[in-house]
Design a protein around this motif. Sequence first.
Motif, PDB file in Angstrom:
ATOM      1  N   HIS A   1       0.635   3.817  -3.150  1.00 22.99           N
ATOM      2  CA  HIS A   1      -0.184   4.930  -2.977  1.00 22.99           C
ATOM      3  C   HIS A   1       0.692   6.394  -2.421  1.00 22.99           C
ATOM      4  CE1 HIS A   1      -3.800   2.695  -3.578  1.00 22.99           C
ATOM      5  NE2 HIS A   1      -3.266   1.658  -2.471  1.00 22.99           N
TER       6      HIS A   1
ATOM      7  N   GLY B   1      -7.215  -3.755   1.031  1.00 21.64           N
ATOM      8  CA  GLY B   1      -5.853  -3.876   1.662  1.00 21.64           C
ATOM      9  C   GLY B   1      -5.997  -3.736   3.002  1.00 21.64           C
TER      10      GLY B   1
ATOM     11  N   ASN C   1       0.777  -1.256  -0.098  1.00 20.48           N
ATOM     12  CA  ASN C   1      -0.120   0.057   0.075  1.00 20.48           C
ATOM     13  C   ASN C   1       0.887   1.306  -0.022  1.00 20.48           C
ATOM     14  OD1 ASN C   1      -2.469  -1.253   0.074  1.00 20.48           O
ATOM     15  ND2 ASN C   1      -2.792  -1.186   2.025  1.00 20.48           N
TER      16      ASN C   1
ATOM     17  N   SER D   1     -11.634   1.386  -3.862  1.00 19.82           N
ATOM     18  CA  SER D   1     -10.024   1.489  -4.450  1.00 19.82           C
ATOM     19  C   SER D   1      -9.906   2.970  -5.278  1.00 19.82           C
ATOM     20  CB  SER D   1      -9.955   0.175  -5.511  1.00 19.82           C
ATOM     21  OG  SER D   1      -8.516   0.437  -5.953  1.00 19.82           O
TER      22      SER D   1
END
Length: 252
Positions: free
Chosen positions: A92, A154, A88, A131
């Motif tokens: 991100h 996640g 993640n 998402s």
Amino acid sequence: MMFGRGSIIQMTVPGFTLDYREYPDEGGEWTLRRLSGMPDWSGNLFEFYTFVVNRLPQVVGTGFNVPDGITRSDDTDLLRALREVVTNAVAHADYWGRRGVRIEMRPGGIVVSNPGRFRVPIAEAENGGCSDPRNETILRMLNYIGKAERAGSGVRNVIRICGDLGLEPPLIEERYSPDTVTVTVRLSRGRDRGLSDTIAALIRRDSRITVREIVEATGLTRNRILNEMEVMKAEGRLERRGGPRGHWDLRW
């Protein structure tokens, strides 16, 4: 960013920084570091990510080998949760922000920080199903090697796994000036130690006891016993010596 050289990447993205540190205890002296700009590696995302994924089972103490940083011969819920947190952060992060991606691994847990804010409310991320990736191409590349899903599950998976292992829920913090998301997964606090003490007592009685025998003695599922033993390994309390025909080494 994924496959280039760090020096070239920083010409385009000046704030691009990747920093991994391992600490032997809760003190301030690290024993291993992988930092952008060091001459002994490329400094790109792919090498950083695979290096961290390869280190996780070694630091957590599961004993599983990940020779190429990607392919695994075995897996555990604990490793899946930690990999999810790292994935993640890499997928991100706002690489045009400040401070870069930073990962600190200690015996008591892992702290993962990345620049940028959540693109959805934290509550929605915890519930899953939403998402909104910041780096679509990077996420797609991770998905090609089986490390990312597009379902927005996640954070929810990490929370679920921590609950199944009897660990505290991950601490998720969003900070500003500079914008940063930090996730802390504690490996040894906030769980019922009764099961680990029971396992320890069985091992003290017979250091060559098998997982099947522990399952039979406790009446619990194999998965529950394996999860608890993985946490005991992560705490440094338990170590397997000698492979399948070896014995358990109980530290305390």
